[in-house]
Design a protein around this motif. Structure first.
Motif, PDB file in Angstrom:
ATOM      1  N   TYR A 104     -30.682 -53.284  -3.580  1.00 40.50           N
ATOM      2  CA  TYR A 104     -32.024 -52.735  -3.403  1.00 40.50           C
ATOM      3  C   TYR A 104     -32.598 -52.233  -4.731  1.00 40.50           C
ATOM      4  O   TYR A 104     -33.795 -52.367  -4.984  1.00 40.50           O
ATOM      5  CB  TYR A 104     -32.019 -51.611  -2.365  1.00 40.50           C
ATOM      6  N   GLN A 105     -31.747 -51.661  -5.577  1.00 37.20           N
ATOM      7  CA  GLN A 105     -32.218 -51.230  -6.888  1.00 37.20           C
ATOM      8  C   GLN A 105     -32.657 -52.437  -7.721  1.00 37.20           C
ATOM      9  O   GLN A 105     -33.675 -52.374  -8.434  1.00 37.20           O
ATOM     10  CB  GLN A 105     -31.114 -50.463  -7.615  1.00 37.20           C
ATOM     11  N   TYR A 106     -31.904 -53.514  -7.624  1.00 37.45           N
ATOM     12  CA  TYR A 106     -32.252 -54.742  -8.354  1.00 37.45           C
ATOM     13  C   TYR A 106     -33.602 -55.283  -7.881  1.00 37.45           C
ATOM     14  O   TYR A 106     -34.469 -55.618  -8.697  1.00 37.45           O
ATOM     15  CB  TYR A 106     -31.150 -55.782  -8.137  1.00 37.45           C
ATOM     16  N   LEU A 107     -33.792 -55.356  -6.556  1.00 32.78           N
ATOM     17  CA  LEU A 107     -35.058 -55.871  -6.032  1.00 32.78           C
ATOM     18  C   LEU A 107     -36.231 -54.997  -6.450  1.00 32.78           C
ATOM     19  O   LEU A 107     -37.297 -55.504  -6.829  1.00 32.78           O
ATOM     20  CB  LEU A 107     -35.000 -55.957  -4.509  1.00 32.78           C
ATOM     21  N   ASP A 108     -36.048 -53.670  -6.379  1.00 34.77           N
ATOM     22  CA  ASP A 108     -37.143 -52.761  -6.740  1.00 34.77           C
ATOM     23  C   ASP A 108     -37.453 -52.801  -8.227  1.00 34.77           C
ATOM     24  O   ASP A 108     -38.583 -52.539  -8.643  1.00 34.77           O
ATOM     25  CB  ASP A 108     -36.798 -51.330  -6.315  1.00 34.77           C
ATOM     26  N   GLN A 109     -36.451 -53.130  -9.030  1.00 33.97           N
ATOM     27  CA  GLN A 109     -36.683 -53.242 -10.472  1.00 33.97           C
ATOM     28  C   GLN A 109     -37.557 -54.454 -10.792  1.00 33.97           C
ATOM     29  O   GLN A 109     -38.461 -54.377 -11.627  1.00 33.97           O
ATOM     30  CB  GLN A 109     -35.339 -53.361 -11.206  1.00 33.97           C
ATOM     31  N   PHE A 110     -37.300 -55.572 -10.110  1.00 36.38           N
ATOM     32  CA  PHE A 110     -38.038 -56.801 -10.403  1.00 36.38           C
ATOM     33  C   PHE A 110     -39.320 -56.930  -9.584  1.00 36.38           C
ATOM     34  O   PHE A 110     -40.233 -57.662  -9.973  1.00 36.38           O
ATOM     35  CB  PHE A 110     -37.136 -58.013 -10.174  1.00 36.38           C
ATOM     36  N   TYR A 111     -39.378 -56.252  -8.447  1.00 36.15           N
ATOM     37  CA  TYR A 111     -40.581 -56.286  -7.607  1.00 36.15           C
ATOM     38  C   TYR A 111     -40.958 -54.849  -7.233  1.00 36.15           C
ATOM     39  O   TYR A 111     -40.781 -54.425  -6.093  1.00 36.15           O
ATOM     40  CB  TYR A 111     -40.339 -57.109  -6.340  1.00 36.15           C
ATOM     41  N   PRO A 112     -41.474 -54.088  -8.194  1.00 43.57           N
ATOM     42  CA  PRO A 112     -41.745 -52.663  -7.945  1.00 43.57           C
ATOM     43  C   PRO A 112     -42.965 -52.405  -7.050  1.00 43.57           C
ATOM     44  O   PRO A 112     -43.064 -51.340  -6.445  1.00 43.57           O
ATOM     45  CB  PRO A 112     -41.984 -52.109  -9.347  1.00 43.57           C
ATOM     46  N   LYS A 113     -43.869 -53.368  -6.958  1.00 45.96           N
ATOM     47  CA  LYS A 113     -45.079 -53.149  -6.178  1.00 45.96           C
ATOM     48  C   LYS A 113     -44.831 -53.411  -4.696  1.00 45.96           C
ATOM     49  O   LYS A 113     -43.915 -54.144  -4.317  1.00 45.96           O
ATOM     50  CB  LYS A 113     -46.200 -54.051  -6.685  1.00 45.96           C
ATOM     51  N   ARG A 114     -45.698 -52.818  -3.861  1.00 40.49           N
ATOM     52  CA  ARG A 114     -45.583 -53.010  -2.413  1.00 40.49           C
ATOM     53  C   ARG A 114     -46.686 -53.936  -1.911  1.00 40.49           C
ATOM     54  O   ARG A 114     -47.289 -53.695  -0.867  1.00 40.49           O
ATOM     55  CB  ARG A 114     -45.648 -51.662  -1.689  1.00 40.49           C
ATOM     56  N   THR A 115     -46.941 -54.983  -2.641  1.00 40.78           N
ATOM     57  CA  THR A 115     -47.913 -55.974  -2.202  1.00 40.78           C
ATOM     58  C   THR A 115     -47.245 -56.918  -1.197  1.00 40.78           C
ATOM     59  O   THR A 115     -46.011 -57.019  -1.138  1.00 40.78           O
ATOM     60  CB  THR A 115     -48.426 -56.791  -3.385  1.00 40.78           C
ATOM     61  N   LEU A 116     -48.043 -57.615  -0.431  1.00 37.00           N
ATOM     62  CA  LEU A 116     -47.508 -58.557   0.550  1.00 37.00           C
ATOM     63  C   LEU A 116     -46.677 -59.629  -0.142  1.00 37.00           C
ATOM     64  O   LEU A 116     -45.602 -60.010   0.345  1.00 37.00           O
ATOM     65  CB  LEU A 116     -48.652 -59.191   1.345  1.00 37.00           C
ATOM     66  N   ARG A 117     -47.155 -60.112  -1.274  1.00 29.56           N
ATOM     67  CA  ARG A 117     -46.429 -61.145  -2.020  1.00 29.56           C
ATOM     68  C   ARG A 117     -45.049 -60.647  -2.461  1.00 29.56           C
ATOM     69  O   ARG A 117     -44.042 -61.349  -2.310  1.00 29.56           O
ATOM     70  CB  ARG A 117     -47.259 -61.567  -3.239  1.00 29.56           C
ATOM     71  N   ALA A 118     -45.012 -59.434  -3.009  1.00 29.14           N
ATOM     72  CA  ALA A 118     -43.735 -58.870  -3.473  1.00 29.14           C
ATOM     73  C   ALA A 118     -42.770 -58.660  -2.302  1.00 29.14           C
ATOM     74  O   ALA A 118     -41.571 -58.950  -2.421  1.00 29.14           O
ATOM     75  CB  ALA A 118     -43.983 -57.549  -4.198  1.00 29.14           C
ATOM     76  N   VAL A 119     -43.281 -58.177  -1.190  1.00 30.68           N
ATOM     77  CA  VAL A 119     -42.434 -57.923  -0.018  1.00 30.68           C
ATOM     78  C   VAL A 119     -41.863 -59.228   0.526  1.00 30.68           C
ATOM     79  O   VAL A 119     -40.671 -59.304   0.870  1.00 30.68           O
ATOM     80  CB  VAL A 119     -43.228 -57.169   1.072  1.00 30.68           C
ATOM     81  N   VAL A 120     -42.682 -60.263   0.600  1.00 36.83           N
ATOM     82  CA  VAL A 120     -42.193 -61.561   1.075  1.00 36.83           C
ATOM     83  C   VAL A 120     -41.114 -62.107   0.141  1.00 36.83           C
ATOM     84  O   VAL A 120     -40.090 -62.644   0.602  1.00 36.83           O
ATOM     85  CB  VAL A 120     -43.360 -62.564   1.215  1.00 36.83           C
ATOM     86  N   HIS A 121     -41.312 -61.985  -1.162  1.00 36.62           N
ATOM     87  CA  HIS A 121     -40.284 -62.418  -2.124  1.00 36.62           C
ATOM     88  C   HIS A 121     -38.979 -61.663  -1.894  1.00 36.62           C
ATOM     89  O   HIS A 121     -37.895 -62.260  -1.918  1.00 36.62           O
ATOM     90  CB  HIS A 121     -40.766 -62.189  -3.559  1.00 36.62           C
ATOM     91  N   LYS A 122     -39.077 -60.364  -1.684  1.00 34.85           N
ATOM     92  CA  LYS A 122     -37.879 -59.553  -1.439  1.00 34.85           C
ATOM     93  C   LYS A 122     -37.148 -60.002  -0.178  1.00 34.85           C
ATOM     94  O   LYS A 122     -35.912 -60.104  -0.148  1.00 34.85           O
ATOM     95  CB  LYS A 122     -38.251 -58.073  -1.327  1.00 34.85           C
ATOM     96  N   ILE A 123     -37.908 -60.248   0.875  1.00 33.70           N
ATOM     97  CA  ILE A 123     -37.303 -60.669   2.139  1.00 33.70           C
ATOM     98  C   ILE A 123     -36.575 -62.000   1.979  1.00 33.70           C
ATOM     99  O   ILE A 123     -35.437 -62.166   2.441  1.00 33.70           O
ATOM    100  CB  ILE A 123     -38.367 -60.769   3.249  1.00 33.70           C
ATOM    101  N   LEU A 124     -37.211 -62.951   1.307  1.00 31.97           N
ATOM    102  CA  LEU A 124     -36.593 -64.260   1.116  1.00 31.97           C
ATOM    103  C   LEU A 124     -35.334 -64.174   0.256  1.00 31.97           C
ATOM    104  O   LEU A 124     -34.304 -64.785   0.569  1.00 31.97           O
ATOM    105  CB  LEU A 124     -37.600 -65.227   0.488  1.00 31.97           C
ATOM    106  N   LEU A 125     -35.397 -63.401  -0.828  1.00 25.46           N
ATOM    107  CA  LEU A 125     -34.213 -63.210  -1.660  1.00 25.46           C
ATOM    108  C   LEU A 125     -33.106 -62.515  -0.885  1.00 25.46           C
ATOM    109  O   LEU A 125     -31.920 -62.868  -1.017  1.00 25.46           O
ATOM    110  CB  LEU A 125     -34.574 -62.398  -2.911  1.00 25.46           C
ATOM    111  N   ASP A 126     -33.490 -61.536  -0.072  1.00 23.34           N
ATOM    112  CA  ASP A 126     -32.518 -60.799   0.726  1.00 23.34           C
ATOM    113  C   ASP A 126     -31.811 -61.722   1.713  1.00 23.34           C
ATOM    114  O   ASP A 126     -30.586 -61.664   1.872  1.00 23.34           O
ATOM    115  CB  ASP A 126     -33.225 -59.667   1.473  1.00 23.34           C
ATOM    116  N   GLN A 127     -32.574 -62.594   2.365  1.00 21.57           N
ATOM    117  CA  GLN A 127     -31.994 -63.469   3.379  1.00 21.57           C
ATOM    118  C   GLN A 127     -31.180 -64.618   2.780  1.00 21.57           C
ATOM    119  O   GLN A 127     -30.141 -64.993   3.335  1.00 21.57           O
ATOM    120  CB  GLN A 127     -33.100 -64.043   4.269  1.00 21.57           C
TER     121      GLN A 127
END
Length: 201
Positions: free
Chosen positions: A83-106
């Motif tokens: 989670y720290q890694y994801l927040d470092q590379f995608y710090p914003k809470r935009t829809l685009r950033a959240v979708v990227h996080k979800i896909l990387l997570d899955q």
């Protein structure tokens, strides 16, 4: 102000201090690990309680619960730093950033998380590497498929609404039901098992 009101104020103040310390940058890893270990053990106890009630096992296996707790330690480390890694590379809470996080997570973290879980349990159970690989082949896909039914929606809330320091706590609260299922899948007897009893629901 009566004694009850004073007591309530003291309790609230104490909880606020605890929250500030436990979720500070200094102690966050320990807090996340403690929660991960505790809820992994609770999830296994819930599953074993059901198995006892349904007659699939005779009594609670303490060693099994401890092993699940240790697996909570290893995967808790994975979640904390992921989670720290994801927040470092995608710090914003935009829809685009959240979708990227979800896909990387899955596609990255979930398979790794499940693999770490089975390897941890295999080491604790003194299994050979070949036995571990066989179990991963048989059971990992079941857990990974189940993850797709729960985590994309849950992680949307996590990445979009939850403050970063509470991400692992939120993950573990949502994961309690999944931990029950992980315990069920992990200890479900397969056709290749010498023990013919089944722990499946």
């Amino acid at each position: 102000m009566d004694n009850l009101e004073k007591w309530k104020l003291k309790v609230v103040a104490a909880l606020k201090r605890l929250n500030k310390v436990a979720f500070s940058q200094r102690y966050l890893l320990y807090t996340n690990l403690g929660i991960s270990i505790g809820l992994a053990m609770v999830g296994d106890q819930m599953e074993q309680g059901y198995e006892c009630w349904s007659g699939h096992i005779d009594k609670w296996d303490r060693t099994r619960t401890i092993r699940m707790g240790i697996s909570g330690f290893t995967v808790g480390i994975v979640c904390h730093y992921w989670y720290q890694y994801l927040d470092q590379f995608y710090p914003k809470r935009t829809l685009r950033a959240v979708v990227h996080k979800i896909l990387l997570d899955q596609f990255i973290c979930s398979p790794f998380y499940i693999t770490v879980f089975f390897i941890t349990m295999g080491v604790l159970e003194d299994k050979t590497w070949e036995e571990m690989k066989e179990e991963i082949r048989e059971k990992a896909i079941i857990l990974y498929t189940a993850e797709w039914t729960v985590w994309p929606a849950a992680q949307f809330v996590n990445f979009f609404l939850i403050p970063p320091r509470y991400r692992v706590v939120y993950d573990n609260i949502i994961s309690l039901g999944y931990d029950v299922y992980m315990s069920n899948v992990k200890y479900r007897k397969t056709p290749n098992s010498s023990d013919t009893t089944t722990a499946s629901k």
